[in-house]
Design a protein around this motif. Structure first.
Motif, PDB file in Angstrom:
ATOM      1  N   ASP A  57      -6.130  10.687  -2.772  1.00 36.07           N
ATOM      2  CA  ASP A  57      -5.777  12.176  -2.181  1.00 36.07           C
ATOM      3  C   ASP A  57      -4.766  12.829  -2.765  1.00 36.07           C
ATOM      4  OD1 ASP A  57      -7.947  11.804  -0.376  1.00 36.07           O
ATOM      5  OD2 ASP A  57      -6.862  11.528   1.448  1.00 36.07           O
ATOM      6  N   GLU A  88       0.834  -1.075  -0.154  1.00 37.82           N
ATOM      7  CA  GLU A  88      -0.047   0.134  -0.138  1.00 37.82           C
ATOM      8  C   GLU A  88       0.833   1.249   0.189  1.00 37.82           C
ATOM      9  OE1 GLU A  88      -3.177   2.144   2.962  1.00 37.82           O
ATOM     10  OE2 GLU A  88      -3.155   0.019   2.886  1.00 37.82           O
ATOM     11  N   GLY A  89       2.126   1.227   0.754  1.00 36.97           N
ATOM     12  CA  GLY A  89       3.013   2.434   0.906  1.00 36.97           C
ATOM     13  C   GLY A  89       3.611   2.675  -0.577  1.00 36.97           C
ATOM     14  N   ASN A  92      -9.933   1.727  -0.937  1.00 37.18           N
ATOM     15  CA  ASN A  92      -8.891   2.574  -0.609  1.00 37.18           C
ATOM     16  C   ASN A  92      -8.835   3.937  -1.155  1.00 37.18           C
ATOM     17  OD1 ASN A  92      -6.412   3.273   0.431  1.00 37.18           O
ATOM     18  ND2 ASN A  92      -5.182   2.182  -0.895  1.00 37.18           N
ATOM     19  N   ALA A 136       1.195   9.345  -5.704  1.00 39.51           N
ATOM     20  CA  ALA A 136       1.729  10.743  -5.622  1.00 39.51           C
ATOM     21  C   ALA A 136       2.692  10.985  -6.623  1.00 39.51           C
ATOM     22  CB  ALA A 136       2.448  10.796  -4.171  1.00 39.51           C
ATOM     23  N   ASP A 186      -8.753   6.886   0.051  1.00 41.39           N
ATOM     24  CA  ASP A 186      -7.711   7.846   0.452  1.00 41.39           C
ATOM     25  C   ASP A 186      -6.548   7.730  -0.284  1.00 41.39           C
ATOM     26  OD1 ASP A 186      -9.529   8.437   2.478  1.00 41.39           O
ATOM     27  OD2 ASP A 186      -8.394   7.348   4.047  1.00 41.39           O
ATOM     28  N   ALA A 187      -6.209   6.778  -0.826  1.00 40.41           N
ATOM     29  CA  ALA A 187      -4.956   6.774  -1.712  1.00 40.41           C
ATOM     30  C   ALA A 187      -5.142   7.826  -2.882  1.00 40.41           C
ATOM     31  CB  ALA A 187      -4.866   5.363  -2.354  1.00 40.41           C
ATOM     32  N   GLN A 194       2.261   1.835  -3.461  1.00 43.29           N
ATOM     33  CA  GLN A 194       1.135   2.155  -4.223  1.00 43.29           C
ATOM     34  C   GLN A 194       0.766   3.888  -4.088  1.00 43.29           C
ATOM     35  OE1 GLN A 194      -2.090  -0.386  -2.946  1.00 43.29           O
ATOM     36  NE2 GLN A 194      -0.902  -2.253  -4.227  1.00 43.29           N
ATOM     37  N   GLN A 195       0.749   4.106  -2.888  1.00 40.64           N
ATOM     38  CA  GLN A 195       0.695   5.446  -2.497  1.00 40.64           C
ATOM     39  C   GLN A 195       1.709   6.472  -3.025  1.00 40.64           C
ATOM     40  OE1 GLN A 195      -2.481   6.512  -1.231  1.00 40.64           O
ATOM     41  NE2 GLN A 195      -1.835   7.185   0.778  1.00 40.64           N
ATOM     42  N   MET A 207      -8.032   1.544  -6.797  1.00 41.67           N
ATOM     43  CA  MET A 207      -8.017   2.036  -5.599  1.00 41.67           C
ATOM     44  C   MET A 207      -9.442   2.299  -4.902  1.00 41.67           C
ATOM     45  SD  MET A 207      -4.890   2.692  -4.475  1.00 41.67           S
ATOM     46  CE  MET A 207      -4.309   1.009  -5.276  1.00 41.67           C
TER      47      MET A 207
END
Length: 197
Positions: free
Chosen positions: A126, A56-57, A121, A64, A123-124, A59-60, A116
Motif C-alpha cells: 500500500d 513485518e513492521g 502480505n 514506506a 497490504d504491505a 518490512q512495512q 510481499m
C-alpha cells in the motif's frame, strides 16, 4: 561493521532501515530479518522490536521508505526532464525509464514487492501504490502526454519495470535479445513510437 555509539531513536530507526535495504539488495527479501538487521548495525533484537514491533513492521517501514525515495526520485526526474525539454526542445524519456527500472531492479523494490505478494502480505505494498498514485496525481496536470493519459503510461512503465526486475535477464537470454531490450521498449512506449530495431 556494527555501530557502537549511542544513537537517538530516530538515528537508530534510520540505521536499521538502511541496513534492511542493504540486506534486501545484497541477499534478497528473505534476508531482511530483525536478527540480521540487528547484527548489521550492532543492535539487539529487543531494540529493533521496540522500534518496529515485529519483522513485518520493519518490512512495512522499509517499503514506506523505499516508496518515498522511489517516487521522489521519479518526480525530480520528470520535472527536470520537463525543464530540460523546455530549454533544449527534446525530452529524455530514457532517463525516466532507467530510474524506474533501476528502482525495481538494483534498488530492490521488485524483489520486495514480489516477496510481499507471494507471502500473502499484499497490504504491505500500500505505501508504494499510494506514493505512486500521489505522484501521478501531482504530475498529471503538468506532464500529460498527448497520446495516452499519464495513469496509463505509469501502469505500463511500472509493470514493465517490475517484470524486468524479476525475469528480464533470463528472458533476454532465452530470446537471444540484449539485456537492455525491455528498457528500449519502455522508452519507445513513452515516446509513442515504434519499438527500436
Amino acid at each position: 561493521m556494527p555501530l557502537r555509539k549511542r544513537l537517538s531513536p530516530a538515528e537508530s530507526r534510520d540505521a536499521a532501515l538502511t541496513a534492511a535495504q542493504q540486506l534486501l539488495v545484497e541477499s534478497g527479501p528473505q534476508a531482511v530479518t530483525l536478527k540480521a538487521v540487528g547484527a548489521r548495525i550492532g543492535r539487539t533484537h529487543a531494540n529493533l522490536l521496540h522500534h518496529f514491533g515485529s519483522a513485518e513492521g520493519l518490512q512495512q517501514a522499509l517499503i514506506a521508505r523505499m516508496a518515498t525515495c522511489i517516487t521522489s526520485t521519479i518526480r525530480d526526474a520528470v520535472l527536470n526532464n520537463r525543464a530540460a525539454a523546455a530549454q533544449e526542445g527534446e525530452p529524455d524519456p530514457r532517463g525516466i525509464v532507467d530510474l524506474v527500472f533501476d528502482a525495481f531492479d538494483t534498488g530492490g523494490a521488485g524483489a520486495l514487492a514480489s516477496w510481499m505478494i507471494l507471502s500473502g502480505n499484499r497490504d504491505a505494498l500500500d505505501p508504494i501504490l499510494s506514493a505512486v498514485h500521489d505522484l501521478v496525481d501531482e504530475l498529471a496536470d503538468e506532464v500529460q502526454p498527448a497520446e495516452r493519459p499519464i495513469q496509463e503510461e505509469t501502469l505500463h512503465l511500472v509493470l514493465m519495470a517490475l517484470g524486468d526486475a524479476l525475469l528480464g535477464a533470463a528472458m533476454a537470454r532465452a530470446l537471444d535479445l540484449p539485456r537492455s531490450k525491455a528498457r528500449e521498449l519502455a522508452t519507445a512506449m513513452l515516446v509513442g513510437g515504434r519499438a527500436p530495431a
